[in-house]
Scaffold this motif. Structure first.
Motif, PDB file in Angstrom:
ATOM      1  N   TYR A   7      39.099  37.558  54.434  1.00  0.00           N
ATOM      2  CA  TYR A   7      38.597  37.317  55.667  1.00  0.00           C
ATOM      3  C   TYR A   7      37.658  35.932  55.581  1.00  0.00           C
ATOM      4  O   TYR A   7      37.302  35.682  54.451  1.00  0.00           O
ATOM      5  CB  TYR A   7      37.864  38.460  56.046  1.00  0.00           C
ATOM      6  N   PRO A   8      37.420  35.282  56.714  1.00  0.00           N
ATOM      7  CA  PRO A   8      36.457  34.208  56.667  1.00  0.00           C
ATOM      8  C   PRO A   8      35.191  34.487  56.275  1.00  0.00           C
ATOM      9  O   PRO A   8      34.824  35.788  56.470  1.00  0.00           O
ATOM     10  CB  PRO A   8      36.589  33.621  57.989  1.00  0.00           C
ATOM     11  N   ILE A 181      20.343  39.880  56.292  1.00  0.00           N
ATOM     12  CA  ILE A 181      21.593  39.499  56.631  1.00  0.00           C
ATOM     13  C   ILE A 181      22.371  39.712  55.380  1.00  0.00           C
ATOM     14  O   ILE A 181      22.093  39.531  54.136  1.00  0.00           O
ATOM     15  CB  ILE A 181      21.462  37.934  56.918  1.00  0.00           C
ATOM     16  N   TYR A 182      23.699  40.204  55.741  1.00  0.00           N
ATOM     17  CA  TYR A 182      24.535  40.619  54.535  1.00  0.00           C
ATOM     18  C   TYR A 182      25.581  39.514  54.637  1.00  0.00           C
ATOM     19  O   TYR A 182      26.420  39.171  55.558  1.00  0.00           O
ATOM     20  CB  TYR A 182      25.334  41.814  54.999  1.00  0.00           C
ATOM     21  N   HIS A 183      25.488  38.771  53.650  1.00  0.00           N
ATOM     22  CA  HIS A 183      26.619  37.738  53.494  1.00  0.00           C
ATOM     23  C   HIS A 183      27.871  38.169  52.959  1.00  0.00           C
ATOM     24  O   HIS A 183      27.892  38.379  51.479  1.00  0.00           O
ATOM     25  CB  HIS A 183      26.048  36.123  52.816  1.00  0.00           C
ATOM     26  N   LEU A 184      29.147  38.068  53.560  1.00  0.00           N
ATOM     27  CA  LEU A 184      30.270  38.628  52.993  1.00  0.00           C
ATOM     28  C   LEU A 184      31.182  37.258  52.838  1.00  0.00           C
ATOM     29  O   LEU A 184      31.681  36.690  53.821  1.00  0.00           O
ATOM     30  CB  LEU A 184      30.831  39.698  54.039  1.00  0.00           C
ATOM     31  N   GLU A 185      31.730  36.964  51.542  1.00  0.00           N
ATOM     32  CA  GLU A 185      32.479  36.094  51.343  1.00  0.00           C
ATOM     33  C   GLU A 185      33.524  36.330  50.090  1.00  0.00           C
ATOM     34  O   GLU A 185      32.822  36.600  48.997  1.00  0.00           O
ATOM     35  CB  GLU A 185      31.939  34.721  51.290  1.00  0.00           C
ATOM     36  N   ARG A 186      34.728  36.124  50.236  1.00  0.00           N
ATOM     37  CA  ARG A 186      35.741  36.276  49.008  1.00  0.00           C
ATOM     38  C   ARG A 186      35.505  37.712  48.364  1.00  0.00           C
ATOM     39  O   ARG A 186      35.580  37.886  47.081  1.00  0.00           O
ATOM     40  CB  ARG A 186      35.500  35.054  48.096  1.00  0.00           C
ATOM     41  N   GLY A 187      35.460  38.726  49.304  1.00  0.00           N
ATOM     42  CA  GLY A 187      35.281  40.184  48.951  1.00  0.00           C
ATOM     43  C   GLY A 187      34.004  40.462  48.071  1.00  0.00           C
ATOM     44  O   GLY A 187      33.894  41.390  47.706  1.00  0.00           O
ATOM     45  N   GLN A 188      32.884  39.611  48.172  1.00  0.00           N
ATOM     46  CA  GLN A 188      31.637  39.810  47.511  1.00  0.00           C
ATOM     47  C   GLN A 188      30.510  39.873  48.712  1.00  0.00           C
ATOM     48  O   GLN A 188      30.884  39.215  49.934  1.00  0.00           O
ATOM     49  CB  GLN A 188      31.425  38.677  46.586  1.00  0.00           C
ATOM     50  N   GLU A 189      29.603  40.731  48.281  1.00  0.00           N
ATOM     51  CA  GLU A 189      28.246  40.895  49.403  1.00  0.00           C
ATOM     52  C   GLU A 189      26.935  40.187  48.505  1.00  0.00           C
ATOM     53  O   GLU A 189      26.769  40.709  47.546  1.00  0.00           O
ATOM     54  CB  GLU A 189      28.277  42.388  49.878  1.00  0.00           C
ATOM     55  N   HIS A 190      26.319  39.453  49.460  1.00  0.00           N
ATOM     56  CA  HIS A 190      25.079  39.179  48.906  1.00  0.00           C
ATOM     57  C   HIS A 190      23.968  39.313  50.241  1.00  0.00           C
ATOM     58  O   HIS A 190      24.447  39.071  51.232  1.00  0.00           O
ATOM     59  CB  HIS A 190      25.061  37.728  48.592  1.00  0.00           C
ATOM     60  N   ILE A 191      22.756  40.059  49.604  1.00  0.00           N
ATOM     61  CA  ILE A 191      21.889  40.219  50.776  1.00  0.00           C
ATOM     62  C   ILE A 191      20.951  38.918  50.933  1.00  0.00           C
ATOM     63  O   ILE A 191      20.275  38.765  49.902  1.00  0.00           O
ATOM     64  CB  ILE A 191      21.293  41.523  50.626  1.00  0.00           C
ATOM     65  N   LEU A 192      20.673  38.337  52.040  1.00  0.00           N
ATOM     66  CA  LEU A 192      19.772  37.396  52.587  1.00  0.00           C
ATOM     67  C   LEU A 192      18.444  38.025  52.907  1.00  0.00           C
ATOM     68  O   LEU A 192      18.673  38.682  53.949  1.00  0.00           O
ATOM     69  CB  LEU A 192      20.221  36.256  53.310  1.00  0.00           C
ATOM     70  N   ALA A 193      17.374  38.101  52.254  1.00  0.00           N
ATOM     71  CA  ALA A 193      16.258  38.588  52.934  1.00  0.00           C
ATOM     72  C   ALA A 193      14.793  37.932  52.510  1.00  0.00           C
ATOM     73  O   ALA A 193      14.871  36.977  51.488  1.00  0.00           O
ATOM     74  CB  ALA A 193      15.866  39.786  52.201  1.00  0.00           C
TER      75      ALA A 193
END
Length: 196
Positions: A7-8, A181-193
């Motif tokens: 997914y993008p 904000i949940y950043h989703l890219e290349r099957g990974q999730e990172h939380i921006l807070a």
């Protein structure tokens, strides 16, 4: 694990706390306004979103009132699209009811210590998890580039599980935070807070 799809990049924002969130009342596709805390959470997301918007992503929002109220704060007047596939799971006969009442009337369900997603899945005359998952997957498959999504907690759990290749059983155990904000890219999730 499910097969990891491509997914993008996605930035997922859950709406801020609402009156019904605070009361532990099931909203589903019904609505209630943001609390003062919910407005503060949307403002925290607005403070984080600037660098993301510089990338000119599409911005797509659930058409329900609480998400539009959040989006209006986060986007600061910028335009956004809505998509009904981003509405929260329909909780059927349990929409508008207090979770405490539902658990008292459903001892077999309460005995399992269900997640919120499992409660909504069990709702009489509700949408059910399979149909909910199918419309989220259909939405994801239509994405053509980087996208900001402003929607709902349970929808976010299922969407994030799908993007990260997790099972639906795992979805209900994912964090369900507001004000980040949940950043989703290349099957990974990172939380921006922001700073707490």
């Amino acid at each position: 694990m499910v097969k990891l799809q491509s997914y993008p990049p996605i930035w997922f924002l859950r709406h801020g706390q609402t009156e019904w969130n605070r009361a532990f009342r099931l909203q589903g596709q019904m609505d209630s306004p943001l609390t003062e805390q919910g407005i503060a959470e949307a403002k925290a997301q607005a403070a984080l979103i600037g660098p993301v918007l510089l990338q000119s992503p599409a911005v797509i929002v659930s058409p329900l009132g609480r998400t539009r109220q959040t989006a209006d704060i986060v986007m600061g007047g910028r335009e956004y699209a809505t998509d009904p596939r981003l509405m929260e799971i329909d909780a059927g006969a349990w929409q508008g009811r207090l979770c405490e009442e539902i658990m008292r009337e459903s001892p077999d369900l309460a005995h399992t210590s269900p997640t919120a997603l499992q409660i909504y899945q069990a709702a009489p005359d509700g949408e059910g998890l399979e149909r909910f998952h199918n419309r989220i997957t259909a939405f994801l498959e239509d994405l053509t580039g980087p996208t900001v999504i402003i929607a709902h907690g349970l929808l976010g759990q299922v969407l994030r599980a799908q993007v990260c290749g997790l099972s639906l059983d795992a979805a209900g155990h994912l964090p369900n935070l507001q004000g980040c904000i949940y950043h989703l890219e290349r099957g990974q999730e990172h939380i921006l807070a922001g700073a707490t």
